[in-house]
Design a protein around this motif. Structure first.
Motif, short mmCIF file in Angstrom:
data_model
loop_
_atom_site.label_atom_id
_atom_site.label_comp_id
_atom_site.label_asym_id
_atom_site.label_seq_id
_atom_site.Cartn_x
_atom_site.Cartn_y
_atom_site.Cartn_z
N THR A 133 32.81 45.10 41.66
CA THR A 133 33.10 44.08 42.54
C THR A 133 32.81 44.59 44.02
OG1 THR A 133 35.07 43.37 41.21
CG2 THR A 133 34.87 42.16 43.26
N ALA B 33 37.91 42.64 40.53
CA ALA B 33 39.22 43.49 40.97
C ALA B 33 39.05 43.65 42.53
CB ALA B 33 39.17 44.61 40.25
N HIS B 34 40.25 43.34 43.35
CA HIS B 34 40.23 43.69 44.56
C HIS B 34 41.00 44.66 44.97
CE1 HIS B 34 39.65 41.29 48.48
NE2 HIS B 34 40.35 42.45 48.83
N LYS B 35 40.82 45.76 45.59
CA LYS B 35 41.63 46.92 45.88
C LYS B 35 41.56 46.80 47.60
CE LYS B 35 41.43 51.94 45.60
NZ LYS B 35 41.08 52.86 44.93
N ILE B 53 46.29 46.22 44.29
CA ILE B 53 45.25 45.90 43.35
C ILE B 53 45.15 44.64 42.57
CG2 ILE B 53 43.40 46.73 41.31
CD1 ILE B 53 44.50 49.49 42.22
N ILE B 55 43.37 41.60 40.01
CA ILE B 55 42.45 41.66 38.93
C ILE B 55 42.49 40.20 38.64
CG2 ILE B 55 41.73 42.41 36.76
CD1 ILE B 55 43.55 44.80 37.02
N ASP B 70 43.59 54.21 38.74
CA ASP B 70 43.16 54.40 40.05
C ASP B 70 43.54 55.95 40.28
OD1 ASP B 70 43.61 53.16 43.20
OD2 ASP B 70 42.16 54.53 42.39
N SER B 134 36.68 48.14 40.74
CA SER B 134 37.17 47.29 41.59
C SER B 134 36.44 47.63 43.01
CB SER B 134 38.58 47.71 41.97
OG SER B 134 38.55 49.02 42.58
#
Lengths: 252, 195
Positions: A133, B33-35, B53, B55, B70, B134
């Motif tokens: 992503t 996924a955004h971290k 995070i 998901i 992570d 991510s």
């Protein structure tokens, strides 16, 4: 005295607006310039890839997702983030070069509204058989009219030194005005509306009073002092008028 | 004769249906996924990093045995304060969201370039463990020297943010007050005349 102070304060407040507005304007200008952030050092040959058209590679799937924003609402002038998901189904790793986007009118894609800053990646790669992503932060011009626009987002990548390009999003976004419910225009509008309603109410109230006064006046007829008998008044007793009238009566 | 034709037509349709289902594209989960990492400077001078995070499963089928790891925070630069850098869930349905966050305390000063977190999951159609990465994080300036905030910076910020709204509301309220309250000086004059 109090009214004087109040009036001075009122005009002083009006005059104070101008420096305050300037402060606000400066801040928003700085924000509008930061439209895309860079992750890492820029490649030398990135200019060859920006603005060119390549074909998508087979075996690469892309998806676009607006986190916590399923309605795709974009406030004009503020930063919005979208996530680009890439899946590399092939066998060699792919390197992301840049993500770019542009805003068009929904009924005619040739009418370009705004070109958004491309985000360049230096060391972003997707190994084979994995999904990755990437974020893309953009900000639309704050003078955009609030309506639906078309956003076209493309990602340029290379596999084995050959460039490819995929469109990850080609759909509508909803542009809205940034700013809360309480703004200069909305407060004035609301007050104007309330005052108009109050004025209307007063006018209707006036009309009612006038109509009701007319009906009352018909039953009560004002008569002058002509028909009253002056000799019957108490306060004329013992005065010249009464004595003369009694004398005239005696004479008769 | 007609019944035979109808039967064969039904069988053909069923065959086509199954074939299309089997070859349908996008029947696998797509993990996005955004971290996010943010720095907070405490009053004691130490700096905390809050990592969160999210998901999302933007695919069309469920992902099983979703596990998040992570490892991008080295032990010599960060200490774990709360939470864990890894976590696992049983499943993530299509369209669903899983969230995880933890806090770290920074030990060393300098620019930190974080790597993406790794998410592994299983799908029914493949035996191998699937991997997803991510989003990377922006470089963090850990324990940076911050210039001391000038005296009324906070007041200036508040004023710049809410100044226009406060002044508009106060103008309107003042105006209404001016109209509604009768003029005291004229009332005093009227009472003087009566005497």
């Amino acid at each position: 005295m109090a009214m004087k102070i109040l009036r001075v304060f009122f005009f002083g407040l009006l005059l104070l607006q101008f420096p305050l507005f300037q402060v606000v304007r400066c801040q928003s200008e700085i924000e509008a310039d930061v439209e895309g952030s860079k992750l890492g050092i820029v490649r030398e040959d990135v200019q060859d890839f920006v603005g060119s058209n390549f074909k998508p590679a087979p075996g690469v799937e892309t998806i676009c997702f607006f986190p916590r924003n399923s309605a795709k609402v974009v406030p004009a002038g503020e930063k919005t983030e979208l996530l680009v998901g890439m899946e590399n189904v092939g066998e060699s790793p792919l390197n992301i070069i840049t993500i770019e986007a542009s805003v068009h009118l929904p009924f005619d894609h040739r009418m370009l509204v705004q070109n958004l800053t491309a985000q360049v990646f230096d060391n972003a790669s997707v190994p084979p058989s994995t999904q990755a992503t990437f974020p893309y932060i953009f900000a639309l011009s704050k003078f955009l009219q609030p309506r639906t626009f078309d956003l076209v987002g493309t990602v340029v990548y290379e596999i084995n030194q050959s460039p490819y390009q995929s469109t990850f999003y080609n759909g509508t976004i909803e542009v809205v005005e940034a700013g809360g419910f309480v703004s200069v225009e909305s407060v004035f509008l609301v007050t104007l509306g309330i005052s108009l309603v109050v004025l209307l109410g007063l006018w209707i109230h006036d009309q009612f009073k006038r109509i009701s006064q007319k009906t009352k006046a018909a039953s009560k007829v004002e008569v002058g002092t002509g028909t009253t008998d002056a000799s019957m008044d108490e306060w004329l007793q013992g005065t010249a008028y009464n004595q003369s009238s009694s004398k005239s009566k005696k004479k008769k | 004769m007609a019944r035979l034709i109808r039967n064969s037509l039904m069988k053909a349709l069923i065959l086509i249906f199954f074939a299309s289902v089997a070859t349908a594209t996008g029947d696998a989960p797509f993990i996005v996924a955004h971290k996010k990492a943010s720095l907070t400077r405490l009053k004691s001078g130490s700096e905390r990093v809050s990592v969160s995070i999210d998901i999302y499963n933007q695919g069309f089928s469920t992902a099983y045995d979703v596990s998040l790891l992570d490892d991008s925070w080295p032990q010599d630069m960060f200490d774990i304060v709360s939470g864990n850098t890894s976590r696992s869930w049983e499943r993530l349905d299509a369209g669903g969201l899983l969230s995880h966050s933890f806090e770290l305390e920074a030990k060393k000063q300098g620019m930190f370039y974080g790597a993406p977190a790794v998410i592994t999951f299983r799908i029914p159609t493949k035996a191998a463990l699937q991997e997803a990465y991510s989003t990377p994080i922006l470089p963090l300036d850990v324990l940076a020297e911050r210039p001391p905030e000038k005296k009324f910076d906070w007041a200036k910020r508040l004023l710049a943010k809410y100044g226009s709204q406060i002044s508009v509301i106060s103008i309107v309220v003042l105006f209404i007050y001016l109209i509604l309250t009768p003029s005291k000086s004229s009332a005093a004059k009227a009472s003087k005349k009566k005497r």
